[in-house]
Enzyme design. Structure first.
Site, PDB file in Angstrom:
ATOM      1  N   LYS A 272     -59.062  57.183 -17.946  1.00  0.00           N
ATOM      2  CA  LYS A 272     -60.033  56.215 -17.442  1.00  0.00           C
ATOM      3  C   LYS A 272     -61.362  56.497 -18.108  1.00  0.00           C
ATOM      4  CE  LYS A 272     -59.895  52.762 -14.592  1.00  0.00           C
ATOM      5  NZ  LYS A 272     -58.756  51.994 -14.071  1.00  0.00           N
TER       6      LYS A 272
ATOM      7  N   THR B 195     -52.141  41.607 -12.763  1.00  0.00           N
ATOM      8  CA  THR B 195     -52.323  42.491 -11.607  1.00  0.00           C
ATOM      9  C   THR B 195     -52.070  41.728 -10.302  1.00  0.00           C
ATOM     10  OG1 THR B 195     -53.962  43.671 -12.912  1.00  0.00           O
ATOM     11  CG2 THR B 195     -53.855  44.209 -10.579  1.00  0.00           C
TER      12      THR B 195
ATOM     13  N   GLN C  82     -54.370  56.905 -12.224  1.00  0.00           N
ATOM     14  CA  GLN C  82     -53.779  56.145 -13.325  1.00  0.00           C
ATOM     15  C   GLN C  82     -52.541  56.853 -13.869  1.00  0.00           C
ATOM     16  OE1 GLN C  82     -55.882  53.252 -14.450  1.00  0.00           O
ATOM     17  NE2 GLN C  82     -53.895  52.559 -15.169  1.00  0.00           N
TER      18      GLN C  82
ATOM     19  N   GLY D 160     -59.670  46.858 -19.610  1.00  0.00           N
ATOM     20  CA  GLY D 160     -60.765  46.539 -18.702  1.00  0.00           C
ATOM     21  C   GLY D 160     -60.565  47.154 -17.329  1.00  0.00           C
ATOM     22  N   ASP D 161     -61.625  47.140 -16.563  1.00  0.00           N
ATOM     23  CA  ASP D 161     -61.599  47.453 -15.138  1.00  0.00           C
ATOM     24  C   ASP D 161     -62.816  46.701 -14.581  1.00  0.00           C
ATOM     25  OD1 ASP D 161     -60.149  49.528 -13.179  1.00  0.00           O
ATOM     26  OD2 ASP D 161     -62.261  49.549 -12.650  1.00  0.00           O
TER      27      ASP D 161
ATOM     28  N   LYS E 185     -53.742  55.927 -21.357  1.00  0.00           N
ATOM     29  CA  LYS E 185     -53.905  54.488 -21.113  1.00  0.00           C
ATOM     30  C   LYS E 185     -54.622  54.296 -19.803  1.00  0.00           C
ATOM     31  CE  LYS E 185     -53.021  50.117 -21.802  1.00  0.00           C
ATOM     32  NZ  LYS E 185     -54.500  49.960 -21.757  1.00  0.00           N
TER      33      LYS E 185
ATOM     34  N   LYS F 116     -49.647  56.065 -11.530  1.00  0.00           N
ATOM     35  CA  LYS F 116     -49.384  54.630 -11.591  1.00  0.00           C
ATOM     36  C   LYS F 116     -48.659  54.270 -12.884  1.00  0.00           C
ATOM     37  CE  LYS F 116     -53.088  52.148 -11.269  1.00  0.00           C
ATOM     38  NZ  LYS F 116     -54.240  51.237 -11.440  1.00  0.00           N
TER      39      LYS F 116
HETATM   40  O1  2IT Z   1     -56.659  50.226 -12.826  1.00  0.00           O
HETATM   41  C1  2IT Z   1     -55.944  49.776 -13.745  1.00  0.00           C
HETATM   42  O2  2IT Z   1     -54.729  49.970 -13.778  1.00  0.00           O
HETATM   43  C2  2IT Z   1     -56.606  49.017 -14.792  1.00  0.00           C
HETATM   44  N1  2IT Z   1     -57.814  48.835 -14.727  1.00  0.00           N
HETATM   45  C3  2IT Z   1     -55.828  48.469 -15.940  1.00  0.00           C
HETATM   46  C4  2IT Z   1     -55.594  49.507 -16.963  1.00  0.00           C
HETATM   47  C5  2IT Z   1     -54.908  49.022 -18.219  1.00  0.00           C
HETATM   48  O3  2IT Z   1     -54.809  49.855 -19.140  1.00  0.00           O
HETATM   49  O4  2IT Z   1     -54.475  47.876 -18.305  1.00  0.00           O
END
Ligand code: 2IT
Length: 449
Positions: A126, A210, A111, A165-166, A90, A114
């Site tokens: 990613k 976020t 990630q 997204g990012d 993810k 996190k």
């Molecule tokens: O950096 C991040 O945690 C994100 N861009 C969101 C990643 C997500 O799967 O919602």
């Protein structure tokens, strides 16, 4: 430092010298979990650190598309599936010209820890491309996204890998990517993306998550210090989705964001980005042109400082929410000189390692790390996956309540993990330790591969 930890860091430094962002994040995480490695020989025995550094698998692919004039363009696409020990891969997709393996790998590595911190079953990944969506018409972006998905669709799925997204990938891009996935697979599988539109399975409050999560985390830090957010001033960098969520939630709670920044400079609004009109304008301005924040100053009659970052402003709280390495040593010194107590990272790796170290060593400065502070984004993504799997929709209040609980837990767990290793109220080490332990335990229990 433990010999084993050091040897892995040295190997990474040498082997990946041409991927400095990746080396930076590995050094940051592994030096802060060193006491855990020292205390538990089982990690070295299973060579956990070297295994964590290498992605489980990664895909690099060509993405061709035609612009509106019929001209052909070729970009490179990536998906790094870093660690799937605790759940399906993810993580977001980033579309930005500076995307290359070093950026993808630093983000995928971060990630993993996190996502573990959210307490939900999601692995780390990613992806993205060196494609630049800024200022491109919808039809071009659609053709690019379709071509990108033609290459990626076989390697993702609701139980395999769930992108989101990012930077450079918002609702528009997710729509085109999901549309093409559905078209190619011939089935709905809507859990395969998060950050979807509300009309096709998106979660309420995902766009805000976020930024809201960052403020909920900040509230826990303030509570720890016997303070409250009311009346506080906040310097924020960036003016995207995350900055917007921070502005909105802090306004609701009686605080004010006084700076926003873009590639062109920063704005200083002493009244704060607090009104409905200003919040709405932020979104409008960003959608029209992600390269300039100056229009905000023109519209609302406040100061615009070209070519500068907002880190010299005297505020109560600093929240870098723009991009990696936004705060370097010179900025860190300004923040320390201004006696700012709260340094709350929001963007992924917004601080260089030397600046982060410097700020953590300052008396009276509390540093909160991005992998904890911004985890509410991916956390609500996991909630979107749950809603999709259950074929139901939670109310905004339900989602918000869960997000709040998640952020309270992340803060408490990080604080407890640092305490356990005698590190005091060290949220940076605590987040790394708590995330690492969850992933490492799952890896140990699943055997060697
Ligand atoms: O950096 C991040 O945690 C994100 N861009 C969101 C990643 C997500 O799967 O919602």
């Amino acid at each position: 430092m433990n010999q084993y930890t050091l040897s892995v860091i040295q190997r990474v430094r040498q082997k990946y010298a041409d991927e400095p962002e990746f080396v930076q994040t590995v050094e940051e995480v592994f030096s802060s979990i060193d006491p855990v490695i020292e205390a538990n020989p089982a990690y070295e025995k299973a060579d956990i650190l070297n295994r964590m550094v290498e992605p489980e698998r990664a895909f690099i692919f060509r993405v061709c598309w035609t612009d509106d004039n019929g001209k052909l363009h070729t970009n490179v696409g990536y998906r790094y599936q870093f660690n799937g020990a605790i759940g399906p891969y993810k993580g977001g997709l980033r579309f930005q010209p500076n995307v290359y393996p070093g950026v993808m790998k630093f983000l995928g590595f971060e990630q993993t820890f996190k996502n573990a911190l959210t307490g939900l079953p999601i692995g780390g990944a990613k992806g993205g491309s060196d494609f630049d969506p800024a200022g491109k018409p919808d039809a071009e972006v659609m053709r690019f996204c379709h071509s990108f998905m033609n290459a990626l669709y076989r390697f993702i799925g609701p139980d395999v890998d769930v992108p989101a997204g990012d930077m450079g990938v918002g609702g528009r891009e997710i729509g085109y990517l999901f549309g093409q996935y559905r078209h190619l697979k011939g089935c709905w599988e809507n859990g395969v993306f998060t950050g979807k539109g509300l009309s096709y399975g998106g979660s309420l409050n995902r766009p805000e998550a976020t930024g809201y999560g960052a403020i909920y985390y900040l509230q826990e830090v303030l509570k720890h210090e016997g303070e409250s957010i009311e009346g506080k001033t906040i310097a924020v960098s960036g003016f995207g989705n995350v900055a917007w969520g921070i502005c909105k939630k802090s306004a609701q709670l009686g605080a004010k964001v006084v700076t926003l920044s873009g590639p062109d400079g920063y704005i200083y609004d002493p009244d704060g980005v607090t009104t409905r009109e200003k919040l709405h304008y932020m979104l409008e301005m960003r959608a029209a042109d992600p390269m300039h924040v100056k229009p905000y100053a023109d519209k609302f009659g406040c100061k615009f400082i070209p070519g500068e970052k907002p880190w010299g402003e005297k505020v109560d709280i600093v929240m870098p929410a723009a991009m990696q390495n936004d705060v370097k040593m010179d900025s860190a010194k300004k923040i320390a000189d201004n006696k700012i107590k709260y340094y709350i990272e929001v963007a992924n790796m917004p601080t260089t390692n030397d600046a982060l170290q410097f700020l953590m060593e300052q008396d009276g400065v509390i540093v909160a790390p991005s992998k904890a502070v911004n985890a509410g984004g991916v956390g609500v993504s996991a909630l979107e996956m749950s809603q999709n799997a259950e074929r139901l929709v939670w109310t905004a209040e339900e989602v918000d309540e869960r997000l709040k609980r998640m952020m309270v837990n992340i803060h408490a767990e990080s604080a407890a993990a640092a305490e356990e290793y005698g590190l005091g109220y060290n949220l940076v080490a605590g987040a790394n330790i708590a995330g690492f332990k969850r992933v490492a335990t799952a890896m140990l229990e699943q055997g060697i591969f």
